[in-house]
Scaffold this active site. Structure first.
Site, short mmCIF file in Angstrom:
data_model
loop_
_atom_site.label_atom_id
_atom_site.label_comp_id
_atom_site.label_asym_id
_atom_site.label_seq_id
_atom_site.Cartn_x
_atom_site.Cartn_y
_atom_site.Cartn_z
CB SER A 179 23.28 8.34 -0.10
OG SER A 179 22.48 8.68 1.00
CB SER B 151 21.67 12.14 -0.02
OG SER B 151 22.97 11.57 0.06
CE LYS C 288 25.40 13.11 -2.18
NZ LYS C 288 25.20 11.88 -1.38
#
Length: 485
Positions: A178, A154, A79
């Site tokens: 997330s 996210s 990420k």
């Protein structure tokens, strides 16, 4: 052979039998990315040259007969809020558009020590603030099951990459759901570890008392392998918990005799899509068939989790994001009239609408005259929610609830209504407020879209949680379903 949907443990077996090389696997992943990226947009930055070099290095070690870690040569996505030395780390924000960290996050160092192949940095909501990956400063990511829908957020890029075959494993971060929410939307396994179980050193901070790095994978075994690689004490993180790391793979089991599972009634009331409720009820019956004892329980203060979270998280974001001022690194507004003008224009140009909204909310909650009324009261509610969950977990080994209130929603559906977007995390937020572990895994489908369940465990009880998740997974075939791209 179609390599796209092999699991890490299957790939590792093929490596050791010399039926597949790390270079072949890495090339296959990049071919998949080239095939799908114009539709999915799961990545912000690719690491092709270094990835292929690392794969060749692993192949040479295998040829020499060296004993390698289980994840050696496995393509992994990271990420884009986790620092990678020499590889752009943007947090999907114009503020850090060209930021190249001079150091690695601890989790990245640990993965490199395991000889993984880092494929690239995945798309996300800007500074991890969002539930759909539509708040990215670059472009939204699409759900591989239906490209008109969101992958969740996210960590939407990480979940979409694993679900589509653009990566075998991925790291995400979870502040209010997330990892678990996009895992459920994309039909993969996602685990948010206990706060302190995995080092946060090198994770770009959103809300420091809530953030946690965790794995996304195609099945529970892979999830356990990746967690094993990244967990453990880190002296560079003051919130990192000391103590040995359990053998997560050894904890995987096929029967649940004697395990007590609680069903919080508050998670099954109004606002839950009937199809999701049906999947959770079916999962409860399946767990009972495996020998678990299930019983309803209550979490009296859980209804206050969303307002408490959005005061605490935004207050911490306001403080953490104050460092982006155009002085030390990141974006700087060109030719400012003076230093105040530079601050103002840098922050207004560098941050997107959702980040600005949360900074303003947090700054207001912390301001003189309002601190006690908002932030302090939210912290007291947080304590009550944690007490509710710990009290329930004294009676039960884990809790079962929905991972999301509904399947993946359409792109653009909630962007204009921040409150509806915030409520998308209602089932995951309490776990972060309490600092507990939670795992989301595929449990069914609704209208061709994945539906996930969530298991919540005691502090540092990831081993038992993964054991229950594995038993459920092995008795069903939901984790074997793949999107038709």
């Amino acid at each position: 052979m179609d390599f796209h949907y092999l699991t890490a443990h299957e790939i590792a077996r093929l490596y050791r039998r010399r039926e597949l090389s790390a270079s072949e696997m890495t090339v296959a992943v990049f071919s998949r990315i080239e095939e799908l990226e114009d539709r999915l947009h799961a990545y912000i930055t690719l690491n092709k040259e270094q990835a292929l070099a690392k794969a060749r290095e692993v192949d040479e070690k295998l040829a020499r007969g060296e004993e390698l870690p289980p994840l050696a040569g496995i393509p992994v996505a990271i990420k884009d809020n986790i620092c990678t030395r020499g590889l752009r780390t943007t947090c999907a924000s114009k503020m850090l558009y060209n930021y190249i960290p001079p150091y690695n996050a601890t989790v990245v160092e640990k993965l490199l020590a395991h000889d993984v192949v880092i494929i690239g940095k995945t798309n996300m909501d800007e500074f991890a603030m969002g539930s759909s990956t539509e708040n990215s400063g670059f472009y939204p990511t699409a759900n591989p099951w239906d490209t008109s829908r969101v992958p969740g957020g996210s960590s939407g890029g990480s979940a979409a990459a694993v679900a589509s075959g653009e990566a075998v494993l991925a790291l995400g971060s979870d502040t209010g759901g997330s990892i678990r929410q996009p895992a459920a939307f994309c039909g993969v396994v996602g685990l948010k570890p206990t706060y302190g179980a995995v080092s946060r050193f090198g994770l770009v901070a959103f809300a420091s008392s809530l953030d946690q790095i965790g794995p996304l994978a195609r099945d529970v075994t892979d999830c356990a392998l990746l967690l094993q690689a990244i967990a453990g004490h880190d002296p560079q993180d003051s919130t990192s918990a000391p103590g040995p790391v359990p053998d997560y793979q050894a904890a995987l089991r096929r029967e649940l005799k004697g395990i007590k599972i609680g069903l919080p009634r508050e998670y099954m009331g109004q606002g839950i899509d009937p199809a999701v409720r049906q999947v959770v009820e079916q999962a409860a019956r399946q767990l009972a068939d495996l020998g678990a004892m299930l019983e309803e329980t209550t979490l009296p203060h859980i209804e206050y989790a969303v307002p408490a979270y959005y005061l605490i998280a935004t207050a911490e974001a306001s403080s953490n994001l104050a460092r982006y001022d155009g002085v030390r690194y990141g974006l700087r507004s060109p030719q400012p009239a003076d230093v105040v003008d530079m601050f103002m224009h840098t922050r207004s140009q560098g941050f997107g609408a959702e980040v600005k909204r949360r900074i303003m909310l947090g700054t207001y909650a912390l301001s003189a005259g309002y601190y006690d009324a908002y932030y302090l009261r939210a912290m007291k509610v947080r304590t009550l929610i944690r007490q509710d969950l710990l009290r329930a977990l004294e009676q039960f080994d884990c809790l079962l609830c929905p991972a999301t209130v509904a399947p993946a929603f359409r792109q653009g559906e909630k962007v204009a209504d921040p409150l509806q977007m915030y409520l998308a995390d209602i089932t995951t937020i309490p776990v972060n407020l309490a600092g507990l572990p939670g795992v989301a895994l595929p449990a069914g489908q609704a209208g061709g879209l994945p539906v996930g369940i969530q298991l919540v465990g005691r502090p540092f009880g990831e081993d038992l949680l993964l054991g229950v998740a594995y038993a459920f997974e092995q008795s069903t075939s939901h984790h074997k379903l793949r999107p038709q791209l």
